[in-house]
Write a protein that holds these residues in place. Structure first.
Motif, PDB file in Angstrom:
ATOM      1  N   LEU A   1       0.828  -1.210   0.000  1.00 16.56           N
ATOM      2  CA  LEU A   1       0.000   0.000   0.000  1.00 16.56           C
ATOM      3  C   LEU A   1       0.855   1.249   0.000  1.00 16.56           C
ATOM      4  CD1 LEU A   1      -2.640   1.596   0.323  1.00 16.56           C
ATOM      5  CD2 LEU A   1      -2.472   1.191   2.790  1.00 16.56           C
ATOM      6  N   LEU A   2       1.799   1.346   0.944  1.00 17.73           N
ATOM      7  CA  LEU A   2       2.567   2.576   1.080  1.00 17.73           C
ATOM      8  C   LEU A   2       3.555   2.776  -0.058  1.00 17.73           C
ATOM      9  CD1 LEU A   2       1.187   2.390   3.842  1.00 17.73           C
ATOM     10  CD2 LEU A   2       3.276   3.330   4.873  1.00 17.73           C
ATOM     11  N   SER A   3       4.147   1.701  -0.557  1.00 17.29           N
ATOM     12  CA  SER A   3       5.025   1.844  -1.719  1.00 17.29           C
ATOM     13  C   SER A   3       4.205   2.123  -2.973  1.00 17.29           C
ATOM     14  CB  SER A   3       5.883   0.592  -1.904  1.00 17.29           C
ATOM     15  OG  SER A   3       5.075  -0.553  -2.117  1.00 17.29           O
ATOM     16  N   GLY A   4       2.986   1.576  -3.035  1.00 15.37           N
ATOM     17  CA  GLY A   4       2.118   1.850  -4.167  1.00 15.37           C
ATOM     18  C   GLY A   4       1.710   3.315  -4.230  1.00 15.37           C
ATOM     19  N   LEU A   5       1.505   3.934  -3.075  1.00 12.75           N
ATOM     20  CA  LEU A   5       1.177   5.358  -3.054  1.00 12.75           C
ATOM     21  C   LEU A   5       2.378   6.205  -3.487  1.00 12.75           C
ATOM     22  CD1 LEU A   5      -0.976   5.632   0.202  1.00 12.75           C
ATOM     23  CD2 LEU A   5      -1.716   5.307  -2.169  1.00 12.75           C
ATOM     24  N   GLN A   6       3.598   5.730  -3.203  1.00 12.35           N
ATOM     25  CA  GLN A   6       4.795   6.396  -3.704  1.00 12.35           C
ATOM     26  C   GLN A   6       4.817   6.359  -5.235  1.00 12.35           C
ATOM     27  OE1 GLN A   6       8.027   8.354  -4.172  1.00 12.35           O
ATOM     28  NE2 GLN A   6       7.989   7.672  -2.040  1.00 12.35           N
ATOM     29  N   ILE A   7       4.478   5.205  -5.797  1.00 12.01           N
ATOM     30  CA  ILE A   7       4.434   5.078  -7.254  1.00 12.01           C
ATOM     31  C   ILE A   7       3.314   5.940  -7.833  1.00 12.01           C
ATOM     32  CG2 ILE A   7       4.077   3.442  -9.143  1.00 12.01           C
ATOM     33  CD1 ILE A   7       5.273   1.278  -7.294  1.00 12.01           C
ATOM     34  N   PHE A   8       2.163   5.944  -7.179  1.00  7.30           N
ATOM     35  CA  PHE A   8       1.038   6.759  -7.647  1.00  7.30           C
ATOM     36  C   PHE A   8       1.407   8.229  -7.692  1.00  7.30           C
ATOM     37  CE2 PHE A   8      -2.567   9.471  -6.573  1.00  7.30           C
ATOM     38  CZ  PHE A   8      -3.494   9.134  -7.569  1.00  7.30           C
ATOM     39  N   ASN A   9       2.175   8.688  -6.699  1.00  7.06           N
ATOM     40  CA  ASN A   9       2.535  10.105  -6.635  1.00  7.06           C
ATOM     41  C   ASN A   9       3.388  10.553  -7.825  1.00  7.06           C
ATOM     42  OD1 ASN A   9       1.117  10.687  -4.343  1.00  7.06           O
ATOM     43  ND2 ASN A   9       2.890  10.726  -2.966  1.00  7.06           N
ATOM     44  N   ALA A  10       4.039   9.615  -8.499  1.00 10.93           N
ATOM     45  CA  ALA A  10       4.830   9.988  -9.675  1.00 10.93           C
ATOM     46  C   ALA A  10       3.935  10.515 -10.789  1.00 10.93           C
ATOM     47  CB  ALA A  10       5.641   8.787 -10.163  1.00 10.93           C
ATOM     48  N   HIS A  11       2.699  10.056 -10.826  1.00  8.23           N
ATOM     49  CA  HIS A  11       1.700  10.596 -11.762  1.00  8.23           C
ATOM     50  C   HIS A  11       0.339  10.399 -11.099  1.00  8.23           C
ATOM     51  CE1 HIS A  11      -0.007  11.975 -15.523  1.00  8.23           C
ATOM     52  NE2 HIS A  11      -0.843  10.937 -15.521  1.00  8.23           N
ATOM     53  N   SER A  12      -0.107  11.390 -10.364  1.00  6.91           N
ATOM     54  CA  SER A  12      -1.273  11.234  -9.488  1.00  6.91           C
ATOM     55  C   SER A  12      -2.589  11.475 -10.221  1.00  6.91           C
ATOM     56  CB  SER A  12      -1.158  12.172  -8.284  1.00  6.91           C
ATOM     57  OG  SER A  12      -0.894  13.502  -8.707  1.00  6.91           O
ATOM     58  N   THR A  13      -2.764  10.779 -11.322  1.00  4.40           N
ATOM     59  CA  THR A  13      -4.000  10.834 -12.089  1.00  4.40           C
ATOM     60  C   THR A  13      -4.318   9.440 -12.602  1.00  4.40           C
ATOM     61  OG1 THR A  13      -3.529  13.108 -12.801  1.00  4.40           O
ATOM     62  CG2 THR A  13      -5.210  11.910 -14.034  1.00  4.40           C
ATOM     63  N   LEU A  14      -5.590   9.078 -12.556  1.00  5.28           N
ATOM     64  CA  LEU A  14      -6.044   7.783 -13.051  1.00  5.28           C
ATOM     65  C   LEU A  14      -6.966   7.994 -14.248  1.00  5.28           C
ATOM     66  CD1 LEU A  14      -6.927   6.020  -9.663  1.00  5.28           C
ATOM     67  CD2 LEU A  14      -4.850   5.714 -11.033  1.00  5.28           C
ATOM     68  N   TYR A  15      -6.899   7.049 -15.194  1.00  2.00           N
ATOM     69  CA  TYR A  15      -7.665   7.165 -16.432  1.00  2.00           C
ATOM     70  C   TYR A  15      -8.447   5.890 -16.710  1.00  2.00           C
ATOM     71  CZ  TYR A  15      -4.069  10.768 -17.194  1.00  2.00           C
ATOM     72  OH  TYR A  15      -3.221  11.837 -17.057  1.00  2.00           O
ATOM     73  N   ILE A  16      -9.495   6.032 -17.523  1.00  5.33           N
ATOM     74  CA  ILE A  16     -10.197   4.899 -18.106  1.00  5.33           C
ATOM     75  C   ILE A  16      -9.964   4.959 -19.606  1.00  5.33           C
ATOM     76  CG2 ILE A  16     -12.451   3.905 -18.636  1.00  5.33           C
ATOM     77  CD1 ILE A  16     -11.617   3.350 -15.819  1.00  5.33           C
ATOM     78  N   GLY A  17      -9.411   3.904 -20.163  1.00  4.27           N
ATOM     79  CA  GLY A  17      -9.107   3.881 -21.581  1.00  4.27           C
ATOM     80  C   GLY A  17      -7.698   3.416 -21.829  1.00  4.27           C
ATOM     81  N   LYS A  18      -7.359   3.208 -23.086  1.00  6.17           N
ATOM     82  CA  LYS A  18      -6.034   2.710 -23.442  1.00  6.17           C
ATOM     83  C   LYS A  18      -5.015   3.829 -23.604  1.00  6.17           C
ATOM     84  CE  LYS A  18      -7.702  -1.491 -25.700  1.00  6.17           C
ATOM     85  NZ  LYS A  18      -7.674  -2.343 -26.906  1.00  6.17           N
ATOM     86  N   GLN A  19      -5.469   5.095 -23.611  1.00  8.78           N
ATOM     87  CA  GLN A  19      -4.557   6.208 -23.804  1.00  8.78           C
ATOM     88  C   GLN A  19      -4.784   7.255 -22.731  1.00  8.78           C
ATOM     89  OE1 GLN A  19      -5.951   6.793 -27.943  1.00  8.78           O
ATOM     90  NE2 GLN A  19      -3.812   6.584 -28.579  1.00  8.78           N
ATOM     91  N   SER A  20      -3.775   8.113 -22.545  1.00  5.43           N
ATOM     92  CA  SER A  20      -3.882   9.188 -21.567  1.00  5.43           C
ATOM     93  C   SER A  20      -2.973  10.326 -21.994  1.00  5.43           C
ATOM     94  CB  SER A  20      -3.469   8.684 -20.173  1.00  5.43           C
ATOM     95  OG  SER A  20      -2.112   8.250 -20.182  1.00  5.43           O
ATOM     96  N   GLY A  21      -3.192  11.478 -21.394  1.00  2.00           N
ATOM     97  CA  GLY A  21      -2.348  12.625 -21.706  1.00  2.00           C
ATOM     98  C   GLY A  21      -3.167  13.881 -21.881  1.00  2.00           C
ATOM     99  N   PHE A  22      -2.488  14.971 -22.286  1.00  6.24           N
ATOM    100  CA  PHE A  22      -3.164  16.260 -22.393  1.00  6.24           C
ATOM    101  C   PHE A  22      -4.223  16.267 -23.491  1.00  6.24           C
ATOM    102  CE2 PHE A  22       1.037  17.374 -20.573  1.00  6.24           C
ATOM    103  CZ  PHE A  22       0.588  17.944 -19.394  1.00  6.24           C
ATOM    104  N   GLY A  23      -4.075  15.423 -24.505  1.00  2.39           N
ATOM    105  CA  GLY A  23      -5.023  15.421 -25.605  1.00  2.39           C
ATOM    106  C   GLY A  23      -6.259  14.590 -25.356  1.00  2.39           C
TER     107      GLY A  23
END
Length: 282
Positions: free
Chosen positions: A39-61
Motif C-alpha cells: 500500500l505505502l510503496s504503491g502510493l509512492q508510485i502513484f505520486n509519480a503521476h497522481s492521475t487515473l484514467y479509463i481507456g487505453k490512452q492518456s495525456g493532455f489530448g
C-alpha cells in the motif's frame, strides 16, 4: 474441591477449539505485512503521476481521467485540488498539497503515507515488486495447503444453510451481537471468498498488466483489462477495497473480543461459546 469443580465447569462451558492451522496463521501475518508495504510503496508510485484514467490512452489530448490529485496556485498560496469524476474538491493539507504551511509540498498523497517518505520512485518500485511477489507466493502456498487440509471446503465454502442465515447474520453484526462457535459465519465466508478469489487475483493481474514485460509475454491482459491505464485504475480501486476490508476486519476483531481473536491467529486456539447458536463473529 468445590473451587476445582467450579474452575473445571467454567472451562467446559467455554472450551478451546483448534480453529486456525499453522498454514492459515502464517500466511495471514505474511499477507498483513506484505499489504502494508504494498500500500505505502504503491502510493509512492502513484505520486509519480497522481492521475487515473479509463481507456487505453492518456495525456493532455484526452479527457478520460477519473481521479486526479494536484496543486494550484491561488492568491492564498498553494492549494490542493482533488478531482473525482469531474467534481473538484479542496483537499489542501491532505491530498494534492501537504506538509507545513511554511513549506507546502505538491504531491498526491502526503509523505507520511508513502514508502519511502521522500520522493524516490525507484526505491518505491523495488519495495512494491518485492512484496508483490511475496504476496503471490504466499497466496499459492495458502491455496495448496487449504485444498490439502480441507480448509476451503470445510470453512470457506458457503452452503445453502449458510445463505439462508444471511439476513440474521447481517442483523446480528449491525447490533454487534457475535456468536463464538469456532466456525466462520456466512458473512465471513462470503467476504473471505471475495477477498481471496476476486480482489487478490484482480490486484495481481492488473499489476501484471502494467508491466511492459508481461504485456509482451501475455498481450491478452491488455485486452481483458481495457489497456494499461484502465488496469492502473482498477488496481487502485481494488487496493482501496482491500484497505476498507482491513479497516472493517480490525473493527470486527475488537468488537468480537480482541484477546480471543488474536489468540486464534497466534496459537490457533479459539474459546467458543457452545450454548450460543450461530457462528464466530470477527
Amino acid at each position: 474441591m468445590a473451587l476445582s469443580e467450579a474452575h473445571r465447569d467454567s472451562k467446559t462451558a467455554r472450551p478451546l477449539v483448534y480453529r486456525q492451522s499453522i498454514w492459515t496463521r502464517a500466511t495471514h501475518w505474511i499477507w498483513a505485512i506484505s499489504l502494508f508495504f504494498l500500500l505505502l510503496s504503491g502510493l509512492q508510485i502513484f505520486n509519480a503521476h497522481s492521475t487515473l484514467y479509463i481507456g487505453k490512452q492518456s495525456g493532455f489530448g484526452f479527457d478520460n481521467s477519473v481521479l486526479s490529485m494536484g496543486a494550484v496556485r491561488t492568491p492564498q498560496g498553494l492549494e490542493g485540488r482533488t478531482t473525482i469524476l469531474g467534481y473538484q474538491f479542496d483537499t489542501t493539507g491532505v491530498f494534492g498539497v501537504s506538509g507545513t504551511s511554511e513549506n507546502p509540498q505538491a504531491r498526491g498523497f502526503p509523505a507520511a503515507l508513502t514508502i519511502p517518505s521522500y520522493r524516490d520512485l525507484a526505491t518505491g518500485r523495488v519495495v512494491h515488486f518485492f512484496f508483490a511477489w511475496v504476496l503471490v507466493a504466499t497466496l499459492f502456498v495458502w491455496l495448496v495447503a487449504s485444498l490439502v487440509n480441507g480448509h476451503l471446503r470445510r470453512d470457506l465454502r458457503p452452503t445453502g444453510r449458510d445463505l439462508a442465515q444471511l439476513p440474521r447474520d447481517v442483523a446480528d453484526h449491525a447490533r454487534l451481537r457475535f456468536h463464538h462457535t469456532g466456525r466462520y459465519n456466512v458473512l465471513q465466508k462470503l467476504t473471505y471468498c471475495i477477498v481471496f478469489f476476486v480482489l487478490f487475483p484482480l490486484i495481481v493481474l492488473t499489476g501484471l498488466t502494467m508491466s511492459p514485460g508481461m504485456d509482451a509475454a501475455w498481450p491478452w491482459l491488455l485486452d481483458v483489462f481495457g489497456g494499461r491505464q484502465t488496469a492502473r485504475t482498477i488496481h487502485f480501486v481494488t487496493m482501496t477495497l482491500l484497505v476498507l476490508f482491513f479497516l472493517v476486519h480490525i473493527i470486527m476483531v475488537f468488537a468480537a473480543g480482541p484477546i480471543n481473536e488474536l489468540r486464534s491467529m497466534i496459537t490457533g486456539w479459539y474459546r467458543t461459546d457452545p450454548e450460543t447458536k450461530g457462528d464466530a463473529g470477527s
